[in-house]
Scaffold this motif. Structure first.
Motif, PDB file in Angstrom:
ATOM      1  N   GLU A  30       0.847  -1.128   0.030  1.00  0.00           N
ATOM      2  CA  GLU A  30       0.026   0.163   0.194  1.00  0.00           C
ATOM      3  C   GLU A  30       0.953   1.209  -0.033  1.00  0.00           C
ATOM      4  O   GLU A  30       0.470   2.199  -0.321  1.00  0.00           O
ATOM      5  CB  GLU A  30      -0.780   0.010   1.305  1.00  0.00           C
ATOM      6  CG  GLU A  30      -0.267   0.121   2.482  1.00  0.00           C
ATOM      7  CD  GLU A  30       0.263  -1.140   3.253  1.00  0.00           C
ATOM      8  OE1 GLU A  30       0.783  -1.007   4.245  1.00  0.00           O
ATOM      9  OE2 GLU A  30       0.189  -2.288   2.382  1.00  0.00           O
ATOM     10  N   ASN A  31       2.220   1.144   0.253  1.00  0.00           N
ATOM     11  CA  ASN A  31       3.101   2.385   0.301  1.00  0.00           C
ATOM     12  C   ASN A  31       3.466   2.632  -1.171  1.00  0.00           C
ATOM     13  O   ASN A  31       4.222   3.725  -1.403  1.00  0.00           O
ATOM     14  CB  ASN A  31       4.267   2.128   1.106  1.00  0.00           C
ATOM     15  CG  ASN A  31       4.003   2.089   2.674  1.00  0.00           C
ATOM     16  OD1 ASN A  31       3.161   2.872   2.987  1.00  0.00           O
ATOM     17  ND2 ASN A  31       4.494   0.851   3.268  1.00  0.00           N
ATOM     18  N   ILE A  32       3.059   1.883  -2.227  1.00  0.00           N
ATOM     19  CA  ILE A  32       3.508   2.300  -3.574  1.00  0.00           C
ATOM     20  C   ILE A  32       2.439   3.320  -4.273  1.00  0.00           C
ATOM     21  O   ILE A  32       1.103   2.957  -4.136  1.00  0.00           O
ATOM     22  CB  ILE A  32       3.476   1.173  -4.623  1.00  0.00           C
ATOM     23  CG1 ILE A  32       4.329  -0.079  -3.969  1.00  0.00           C
ATOM     24  CG2 ILE A  32       3.599   1.326  -6.023  1.00  0.00           C
ATOM     25  CD1 ILE A  32       5.998   0.229  -3.923  1.00  0.00           C
ATOM     26  N   PRO A  33       2.965   4.491  -4.468  1.00  0.00           N
ATOM     27  CA  PRO A  33       1.523   5.304  -4.857  1.00  0.00           C
ATOM     28  C   PRO A  33       0.875   5.001  -6.180  1.00  0.00           C
ATOM     29  O   PRO A  33       1.594   4.183  -7.050  1.00  0.00           O
ATOM     30  CB  PRO A  33       2.613   6.799  -5.194  1.00  0.00           C
ATOM     31  CG  PRO A  33       4.158   5.981  -5.459  1.00  0.00           C
ATOM     32  CD  PRO A  33       4.222   4.941  -4.577  1.00  0.00           C
ATOM     33  N   LEU A  55       6.990  -6.677  -8.656  1.00  0.00           N
ATOM     34  CA  LEU A  55       5.952  -7.531  -8.249  1.00  0.00           C
ATOM     35  C   LEU A  55       5.050  -6.717  -7.347  1.00  0.00           C
ATOM     36  O   LEU A  55       3.719  -6.611  -7.129  1.00  0.00           O
ATOM     37  CB  LEU A  55       6.066  -8.926  -7.983  1.00  0.00           C
ATOM     38  CG  LEU A  55       4.928  -9.902  -7.718  1.00  0.00           C
ATOM     39  CD1 LEU A  55       4.131  -9.785  -9.091  1.00  0.00           C
ATOM     40  CD2 LEU A  55       5.176 -10.980  -7.108  1.00  0.00           C
ATOM     41  N   ALA A  56       5.985  -6.056  -6.559  1.00  0.00           N
ATOM     42  CA  ALA A  56       5.366  -5.199  -5.285  1.00  0.00           C
ATOM     43  C   ALA A  56       4.549  -4.077  -5.693  1.00  0.00           C
ATOM     44  O   ALA A  56       3.567  -3.707  -4.770  1.00  0.00           O
ATOM     45  CB  ALA A  56       6.526  -4.895  -4.473  1.00  0.00           C
ATOM     46  N   ALA A  57       4.582  -3.842  -6.994  1.00  0.00           N
ATOM     47  CA  ALA A  57       4.114  -2.660  -7.422  1.00  0.00           C
ATOM     48  C   ALA A  57       2.443  -2.974  -8.231  1.00  0.00           C
ATOM     49  O   ALA A  57       1.811  -1.987  -8.381  1.00  0.00           O
ATOM     50  CB  ALA A  57       4.685  -1.597  -8.379  1.00  0.00           C
ATOM     51  N   ARG A  58       2.283  -4.144  -8.259  1.00  0.00           N
ATOM     52  CA  ARG A  58       0.987  -4.635  -9.012  1.00  0.00           C
ATOM     53  C   ARG A  58      -0.200  -4.276  -8.182  1.00  0.00           C
ATOM     54  O   ARG A  58      -1.289  -4.127  -8.945  1.00  0.00           O
ATOM     55  CB  ARG A  58       1.204  -5.965  -9.507  1.00  0.00           C
ATOM     56  CG  ARG A  58       2.366  -6.353 -10.621  1.00  0.00           C
ATOM     57  CD  ARG A  58       2.360  -5.401 -11.720  1.00  0.00           C
ATOM     58  NE  ARG A  58       1.061  -5.605 -12.297  1.00  0.00           N
ATOM     59  CZ  ARG A  58       0.467  -4.538 -13.105  1.00  0.00           C
ATOM     60  NH1 ARG A  58       0.769  -3.299 -12.940  1.00  0.00           N
ATOM     61  NH2 ARG A  58      -0.687  -4.857 -13.671  1.00  0.00           N
ATOM     62  N   PRO A  59      -0.107  -4.449  -6.990  1.00  0.00           N
ATOM     63  CA  PRO A  59      -1.608  -4.230  -6.288  1.00  0.00           C
ATOM     64  C   PRO A  59      -1.864  -2.747  -6.502  1.00  0.00           C
ATOM     65  O   PRO A  59      -3.126  -2.509  -6.437  1.00  0.00           O
ATOM     66  CB  PRO A  59      -1.172  -4.354  -4.737  1.00  0.00           C
ATOM     67  CG  PRO A  59       0.040  -5.483  -4.838  1.00  0.00           C
ATOM     68  CD  PRO A  59       0.671  -5.001  -5.971  1.00  0.00           C
TER      69      PRO A  59
END
Length: 235
Positions: A30-33, A55-59
């Protein structure tokens, strides 16, 4: 412009992850803007780290453009894919060109992925960080997003054979809160704070990792200070 290559590559990667039965534990995504530029900063312990960091930015439905060694772009298979996914080649002899390319992308609202250690850490501990990520964030007026990976070294890393069998390896990813890069601060001071954030995330990922070495021969992927047989930093 439509992304014709990146989404299918992500889909193919997920198919491979499923075939390998990788076990993902991602916290802090959720910390990815969800919009706007940012510099995503990760530790570097394996050849596939850019895949897992992205992959962490996909949500957040974001695509990360990674800065990578220029030699990767010369490969007959990876080269066309890297260019089509708009990753950024870094020629260490002419680094300013890559810097300007990344700066333009940040100002246009892209997330740029950076490995500030500049090379894989064979000790699996953090090396010193170069200040380029902080300087990019300062000049573009965007935040730094710290990230730590753990377990990726077990798949493929420097000095070890690839292990892409169905081994059910866990992959732990921790994303931290944004760090502002005040233009009035020295880039080196921001870099020190950034490295400390990544170190905290790395330790959290290591504590959360659900498996331990199977036997004495399987301790190679554990840092020496944690009782493993990975090379001692600086040795």
């Amino acid at each position: 412009m439509a992304e014709l290559v990146y989404p299918p590559v992500i889909g193919a990667a997920r198919t491979v992850f499923k075939a390998l039965d990788l076990k993902f534990d991602i916290s802090g995504a959720e910390n990815i803007p969800r919009r706007g530029g940012a510099v995503l900063v990760s530790n570097h312990i394996g050849y596939l780290d850019f895949v897992f960091a992205g992959l962490a930015a996909r949500p957040a439905k974001r695509l990360v453009r990674f800065m990578a060694k220029e030699s990767v772009f010369r490969h007959k298979v990876s080269g066309p894919l890297m260019r089509a996914m708009k990753h950024i080649p870094v020629d260490r002899a002419q680094g300013m060109h890559a810097y300007k390319h990344a700066l333009t992308a940040l100002r246009s609202g892209e997330i740029i992925g950076v490995f500030p250690e500049a090379t894989i850490s064979e000790s699996f501990t953090l090396k010193n960080f170069k200040s380029g990520a902080a300087r990019l964030a300062q000049e573009a007026g965007v935040p730094l997003i710290p990230l730590a990976l753990w377990g990726t070294q077990r798949l493929w890393t420097k000095g070890h054979k690839r292990d892409l069998g169905r081994n059910h390896f866990p992959i732990t990813i921790r994303v931290g809160e944004a760090l502002e890069a005040d233009p009035a601060d020295h880039a080196e001071k921001i870099t020190d704070r950034l490295r400390a954030r990544v170190q905290d995330l790395l330790e959290a990922a290591q504590r959360a990792y659900p498996v331990r070495p199977r036997d004495a021969e399987d301790t190679w992927w554990i840092p020496a200070h944690l009782g493993g047989t990975a090379p001692v930093p600086g040795a």
